[in-house]
Design an enzyme around this catalytic site. Structure first.
Site, PDB file in Angstrom:
ATOM      1  N   GLU A  94      -6.960  -5.077   2.952  1.00  0.00           N
ATOM      2  CA  GLU A  94      -6.998  -6.222   2.030  1.00  0.00           C
ATOM      3  C   GLU A  94      -8.145  -6.083   1.027  1.00  0.00           C
ATOM      4  O   GLU A  94      -8.741  -7.074   0.604  1.00  0.00           O
ATOM      5  CB  GLU A  94      -7.114  -7.548   2.791  1.00  0.00           C
ATOM      6  CG  GLU A  94      -5.869  -7.899   3.590  1.00  0.00           C
ATOM      7  CD  GLU A  94      -4.662  -8.178   2.715  1.00  0.00           C
ATOM      8  OE1 GLU A  94      -4.828  -8.738   1.616  1.00  0.00           O
ATOM      9  OE2 GLU A  94      -3.548  -7.814   3.116  1.00  0.00           O
ATOM     10  N   THR A 139       0.825  -1.213   0.000  1.00  0.00           N
ATOM     11  CA  THR A 139       0.000   0.000   0.000  1.00  0.00           C
ATOM     12  C   THR A 139       0.856   1.259   0.000  1.00  0.00           C
ATOM     13  O   THR A 139       1.879   1.338   0.684  1.00  0.00           O
ATOM     14  CB  THR A 139      -0.918   0.002   1.234  1.00  0.00           C
ATOM     15  OG1 THR A 139      -1.771  -1.146   1.170  1.00  0.00           O
ATOM     16  CG2 THR A 139      -1.771   1.251   1.287  1.00  0.00           C
ATOM     17  N   GLY A 186       2.370  -2.680   8.327  1.00  0.00           N
ATOM     18  CA  GLY A 186       2.385  -3.270   9.668  1.00  0.00           C
ATOM     19  C   GLY A 186       3.740  -3.855  10.014  1.00  0.00           C
ATOM     20  O   GLY A 186       4.271  -4.677   9.276  1.00  0.00           O
TER      21      GLY A 186
END
Length: 670
Positions: free
Chosen positions: A464, A185, A224
């Site tokens: 997602e 992303t 993350g």
């Protein structure tokens, strides 16, 4: 002045704990807690029901629950004479992150992740799913940080890499000596992966790839693990070879050294505090002409030779991109599954509370009524129980579809996982909100879990894959199946669309209770809606195209139908898994209760506004459906405790209000 005097007198009497003789009140006995097990009966074996809905690895699940309960790292607290475990959300963001890492290290030491990346086969895949489900019940941050490391970073190496990548990286990933993250992303691109702006070129003089963040919108975002702990990442980037953009590819990049310092030419910034999930260290990454060896290209789909030639057995760039993205469906599979378990936590907590909490007497001098004995409370919670059972069966189907995957089934997995991920996560947020309200003020307390879970799991609607976009992808896939069948002049096959080959179902003019509870009628109604909406969608898109609109513009102009069609497909597919589970059971009480749940799930789908909007139901039949739902809720009332106990969630992982909420809030426990 007289009114002021009266109010002053009342306040004085209250403060002095006295009352006028003319207003003597009789005192009520203090409330006491009575466990619902003393008054509620089990008409079926809850262990058998748990086997049906959890389906696999029950012993491993219970072992992992036990590991968590016995360690102080999982923040055990005594409330009402029982021990509960849940993260301490009063900790700072930094403390929550460190606790997440310590919990992972503890579970690693206990062997919880053994074989997750170094063993192959259906058994290890299902054991991994079970482990993730248990971790999600405890904490979304724990689930997400493990998911990024094992499923995204580890999965990328497994599926995008080849043998030399597996040999070099997988064992170190499994034992956590390497901590991985997943840099896809960007600030400017999320769902549109093909539009990523990070650029990689190849230097044939040194045999290295050069990775660069060319503009601010190309910075990697929400990564993350990147902010604090990750040592390596998989970077998704446009690959430019000899001036030609070959599309998005994946590269292994080290971002921290052995001492935890950020590597040269890499900049990392924390994403900051979030509405939930603060135990995950999300970060932003910039790459300033970072050089990595040629071998760091994950090359299962395409490669670059030492002298700089682009090599791939798949010439079509669209097909190459599809092959490249196919393994990423596991992220959606995991998110869909985990959301079901949060619904179970919320429902088990709120229904147990409603079986012991009372409010208002219907007659003078009678006991107050249990919350769950109010028809309105049954109507707000039991349809959600039915929905959660339906999602459980659909989740089991999705897991098996994934672990038995073949190259030929990748398209089906993509469509089903997109549909279920969107539907399950939307359902989960609805269930969490309704359960929060059903618990009243107690639903606001963090320790009771339900309210906190809303903030923790809200993100699942967009990561997602944004749910709206996923549903549009489902409708586009159904459109393609329809057009292909028409073009080949062949029957529909796959995705459950075989019902399109049969005569169109007809809904009776007058729906009786018997008809409404018939599984064949229920399936016919759901198939009728899906069939009609698919026909409408194809017709409307075709009209737009006939007016000169492009395919994409035509789909965009029909977005409302696309959303309705995606929901219709999902409802019918989920219902099919419910029916399949029910048919495996012999006659008896378990099957009877499951049949009632199945009918309730079907009817809340048929109650959807689309059945009136598109004319499948008359207003009178719509009213009949609503009345039948109320009856089904009443019939499920005696099974309430058994249904949520069958979820198999240990007491310690629910909120204290699920048990002795008076003792949990007593002065002695302060």
């Amino acid at each position: 002045m007289e009114q002021v005097f009266k109010r002053t007198q009342i306040l004085t009497n209250h403060l002095l704990q006295s009352s006028p003789s003319s207003q003597t009140l009789s005192s009520n006995a203090c409330l006491s807690y009575s466990p619902p097990e003393l008054s509620e009966n089990y008409a079926f074996d809850i262990k058998d029901m748990r086997k049906l809905i959890d389906r696999h690895n029950l012993e491993e699940r219970d072992w992992l629950f036990g590991l968590m309960k016995q360690s102080k790292l999982f923040n055990p607290k005594v409330r009402g004479g029982k021990v509960f475990v849940s993260p301490d959300y009063n900790q700072s963001m930094e403390q929550q992150r460190e606790m997440t890492l310590k919990r992972i290290e503890y579970l690693l030491e206990k062997g919880a992740f053994k074989g997750w990346l170094t063993e192959k086969g259906e058994d290890i895949e299902m054991r991994k799913f079970a482990g993730f489900e248990v971790c999600s019940i405890y904490d979304h941050s724990l689930f997400t940080k493990l998911g990024v490391h094992f499923f995204l970073w580890g999965g990328a190496i497994q599926f995008f890499g080849t043998k030399h990548h597996h040999d070099k990286w997988l064992r170190d990933t499994e034992n956590y000596s390497i901590k991985g993250c997943f840099a896809m992303t960007e600030l400017g691109h999320g769902s549109n992966v093909r539009g990523l702006e990070t650029v990689t070129t190849y230097d044939s003089n040194t045999g290295e790839f050069v990775i660069n963040t060319p503009c601010e919108s190309a910075q990697k975002y929400w990564i993350g693990g990147a902010a604090n702990h990750a040592t390596h990442t998989v970077v998704f980037s446009q690959l430019h070879i000899n001036g030609t953009n070959q599309g998005v590819h994946a590269f292994i990049v080290q971002i921290r050294d052995a001492d935890g310092y950020i590597c040269p030419n890499i900049r990392i910034v924390d994403c900051g505090h979030k509405i939930g999930l603060n135990g995950v260290d999300n970060g932003r990454i910039w790459f300033d002409n970072v050089r990595v060896p040629r071998e760091n290209l994950l090359n299962s789909v395409a490669d670059v030779s030492p002298d700089g030639k682009y090599l791939s057995s798949i010439e079509n760039p669209d097909q190459r991109f599809a092959a490249f993205m196919a393994p990423l469906t596991v992220g959606r599979v995991n998110i869909a599954i985990s959301s079901v378990y949060q619904s179970k936590v919320a429902l088990a907590t709120s229904i147990r509370y409603a079986l012991t909490r009372r409010a208002f007497s219907l007659k003078k001098n009678e006991p107050e009524v249990l919350l769950l004995d109010y028809p309105s409370h049954q109507r707000r919670l039991f349809p959600l129980v039915a929905k959660t059972y339906a999602m459980s069966f659909a989740a089991n189907y999705l897991k098996m579809l994934y672990v038995k995957r073949t190259p030929q089934s990748n398209k089906i997995i993509h469509i089903v996982s997109s549909s279920f991920k969107a539907t399950f996560t939307w359902n989960n947020m609805q269930i969490l909100q309704e359960c929060r309200e059903a618990c009243g003020g107690q639903g606001l307390k963090t320790e009771n879990r339900v309210g906190q879970l809303k903030g923790e799991y809200d993100v699942q609607s967009t990561f997602e894959g944004d749910n709206l976009i996923l549903m549009q992808q489902v409708s586009k896939a159904l459109f393609a199946e329809y057009m292909a069948a028409q073009k080949r002049n062949k029957v529909f096959k796959g995705l459950g669309l075989e019902h399109m080959n049969k005569p169109c179902p007809v809904i009776p003019l007058q729906l009786t209770s018997t008809t409404l509870r018939c599984s064949q009628f229920q399936m016919d109604a759901l198939c009728l809606r899906e069939r009609d909406l698919l026909n409408r969608f194809v017709a409307d898109v075709s009209k737009c195209k006939a007016k000169g609109e492009s395919n994409e513009q035509a789909f965009l102009m029909c977005y409302e139908l696309a959303q309705d069609l995606g929901k219709a497909f999902s409802d019918r597919a989920i219902f099919q898994t419910f029916v399949d589970a029910e048919t495996t059971l012999p006659a008896g009480s378990l099957k009877d209760v499951l049949g009632t749940l199945r009918s309730l799930y079907a009817l809340i789908c048929i109650e959807d506004v689309s059945f009136l909007q598109y004319g499948y139901l008359s207003v009178d039949n719509g009213a009949n459906v609503r009345r039948e739902i109320t009856k089904l809720c009443t019939e499920l009332r005696p099974h309430a405790l058994a249904l949520v106990s069958s979820f198999g969630i240990p007491d310690a992982f629910l909120g204290p209000i699920a048990f002795n909420w008076i003792e949990a809030n007593a002065w002695s426990s302060v």
